[in-house]
Design a protein around this motif. Structure first.
Motif, short mmCIF file in Angstrom:
data_model
loop_
_atom_site.label_atom_id
_atom_site.label_comp_id
_atom_site.label_asym_id
_atom_site.label_seq_id
_atom_site.Cartn_x
_atom_site.Cartn_y
_atom_site.Cartn_z
N LYS A 11 -12.43 2.69 71.61
CA LYS A 11 -12.21 3.98 70.96
C LYS A 11 -12.32 3.79 69.44
CE LYS A 11 -11.36 6.07 74.85
NZ LYS A 11 -11.61 4.95 75.75
N LEU A 12 -13.27 4.51 68.84
CA LEU A 12 -13.57 4.33 67.42
C LEU A 12 -13.04 5.51 66.61
CD1 LEU A 12 -17.30 3.24 67.89
CD2 LEU A 12 -15.26 1.78 67.85
N PHE A 13 -12.33 5.20 65.53
CA PHE A 13 -11.76 6.22 64.65
C PHE A 13 -12.29 6.02 63.24
CE2 PHE A 13 -8.82 5.84 68.16
CZ PHE A 13 -8.48 7.16 68.43
N ILE A 14 -12.93 7.06 62.70
CA ILE A 14 -13.43 7.04 61.32
C ILE A 14 -12.29 7.41 60.39
CG2 ILE A 14 -15.13 7.97 59.71
CD1 ILE A 14 -16.76 8.85 62.23
N LEU A 15 -12.02 6.58 59.39
CA LEU A 15 -11.00 6.86 58.38
C LEU A 15 -11.73 7.22 57.10
CD1 LEU A 15 -8.73 3.73 59.00
CD2 LEU A 15 -8.66 5.92 60.20
N SER A 16 -11.60 8.46 56.63
CA SER A 16 -12.40 8.85 55.49
C SER A 16 -11.65 9.81 54.57
CB SER A 16 -13.71 9.49 55.96
OG SER A 16 -14.69 9.47 54.96
N GLY A 17 -12.22 9.98 53.36
CA GLY A 17 -11.60 10.80 52.34
C GLY A 17 -11.47 10.04 51.03
N ALA A 85 0.34 3.35 66.82
CA ALA A 85 1.04 4.42 67.52
C ALA A 85 0.26 4.97 68.71
CB ALA A 85 1.36 5.55 66.55
N VAL A 86 -1.06 4.81 68.71
CA VAL A 86 -1.86 5.38 69.81
C VAL A 86 -2.41 4.33 70.76
CG1 VAL A 86 -2.51 7.35 68.35
CG2 VAL A 86 -4.09 5.40 68.56
N LYS A 87 -2.33 3.07 70.42
CA LYS A 87 -3.03 2.03 71.19
C LYS A 87 -2.59 1.96 72.66
CE LYS A 87 0.08 -1.71 69.76
NZ LYS A 87 0.21 -2.95 68.94
N GLU A 88 -1.32 2.21 72.92
CA GLU A 88 -0.86 2.11 74.30
C GLU A 88 -1.43 3.24 75.17
OE1 GLU A 88 0.52 -0.54 75.34
OE2 GLU A 88 0.70 -1.33 73.30
N ARG A 89 -1.82 4.32 74.53
CA ARG A 89 -2.36 5.46 75.27
C ARG A 89 -3.89 5.40 75.37
NH1 ARG A 89 0.81 10.15 74.89
NH2 ARG A 89 -0.85 11.17 76.10
N VAL A 90 -4.55 4.84 74.37
CA VAL A 90 -6.02 4.90 74.36
C VAL A 90 -6.69 3.55 74.60
CG1 VAL A 90 -5.92 6.84 72.76
CG2 VAL A 90 -6.33 4.56 71.85
N GLY A 91 -5.93 2.46 74.56
CA GLY A 91 -6.53 1.15 74.75
C GLY A 91 -7.03 0.56 73.45
N ALA A 92 -8.03 -0.31 73.55
CA ALA A 92 -8.55 -1.00 72.36
C ALA A 92 -9.14 0.00 71.37
CB ALA A 92 -9.60 -2.02 72.77
N ILE A 93 -8.92 -0.28 70.09
CA ILE A 93 -9.28 0.65 69.02
C ILE A 93 -10.16 -0.05 67.99
CG2 ILE A 93 -8.29 1.85 67.00
CD1 ILE A 93 -5.81 2.39 68.79
N GLY A 94 -11.15 0.68 67.50
CA GLY A 94 -11.95 0.21 66.37
C GLY A 94 -11.80 1.17 65.21
N LEU A 95 -11.30 0.69 64.10
CA LEU A 95 -11.15 1.50 62.90
C LEU A 95 -12.38 1.32 62.02
CD1 LEU A 95 -7.40 0.72 62.09
CD2 LEU A 95 -8.33 2.72 63.28
#
Length: 250
Positions: A11-17, A85-95
């Motif tokens: 699961k990939l999350f874009i951090l921007s601003g 905070a979300v990893k247990e619900r969505v699994g592996a994360i890519g920021l």
């Protein structure tokens, strides 16, 4: 920082601003980061990864934007507390860090360097991974657009166009966007007007969390480390509540 040997994140999350997304928590007036990492920001070598400036995956750890927002000193931001905070619900994360301090909304227009680099990094995060899916854009920007009425007058159009363009260029018409309503800016009058625009944007799959009331540093512009942790949790709650559904394919 070590490069992870684990499979790339799902699961990939874009951090921007701008700077409050890049993180200034723990950075003092002499532009030094105190190095304090709250437990909510702790690395997780099995579940939380970061795309570095060279488009390589590594274990995510503070400071997330050190090689992206390179002209300023980065500190703690909301990305790591969000991921934890979300990893247990969505699994592996890519920021996918993309935020750059001091940037106005016009600098994030299609064709401008910041926008094109964000899209490039998002696409690389997908192509360079093992089935990675862009799951949401987390956006915190607007402090640089609080200096004039003209900036206020064009902000809504430019922000909505940015969302439209990102979705089109990533071929994700329903991409979830979690936006932050400002806690600070250069002129209070315009801060309130930009906040009203951010809170009032009414587009599908776009939600807004409010940073007002979170503690600011002595500069009255940047969030403290504690406030960044709180913001990360606000972002996580907004994402989980609004987008962790079968419909969103998360």
């Amino acid at each position: 920082m070590e490069v992870s040997e684990a499979r790339p994140a799902k699961k990939l999350f874009i951090l921007s601003g701008q700077s409050n997304m890049a993180g200034r928590g723990g950075v003092d007036k002499h532009k030094r980061w105190d190095g304090i990492v709250p437990p909510e920001c702790a690395p997780d070598a099995q579940k939380i990864f970061r795309l570095d400036a060279n488009l390589r995956w590594e274990v995510a750890r503070e400071t997330l934007h050190h090689d992206i927002d390179t002209k300023k000193t980065c500190g703690v931001g909301p990305g790591m507390p969000f991921a934890n905070a979300v990893k247990e619900r969505v699994g592996a994360i890519g920021l996918v860090p993309c935020a750059v301090g001091g940037t106005a909304i016009k600098e994030w227009a299609r064709g401008e360097h910041l926008y094109e680099n964000m899209v490039k990094r998002a696409k690389a995060a997908v192509s360079g991974g093992d089935g990675g899916v862009i799951t949401a854009l987390l956006w915190y920007q607007g402090e640089s657009d609080t200096s004039s009425q003209h900036d206020v007058d064009v902000y809504k159009q430019k922000m909505e166009l940015l969302i439209h363009n990102v979705r089109a260029d990533l071929d994700l018409p329903d991409l979830p966007v979690v936006q932050v309503a400002l806690a600070s800016g250069t002129q209070k009058k315009y801060v309130d007007e930009i906040r009203a625009i951010q809170l009032g944007i009414d587009l599908p799959n776009v939600v807004c969390v409010d940073a007002k009331g979170l503690q600011l540093k002595e500069d009255n512009l940047h969030l403290t480390t504690e406030a960044q942790v709180q913001l990360g949790h606000k972002l996580a709650q907004a994402f989980l509540t609004n987008f962790l559904t079968e419909k969103a394919h998360i």
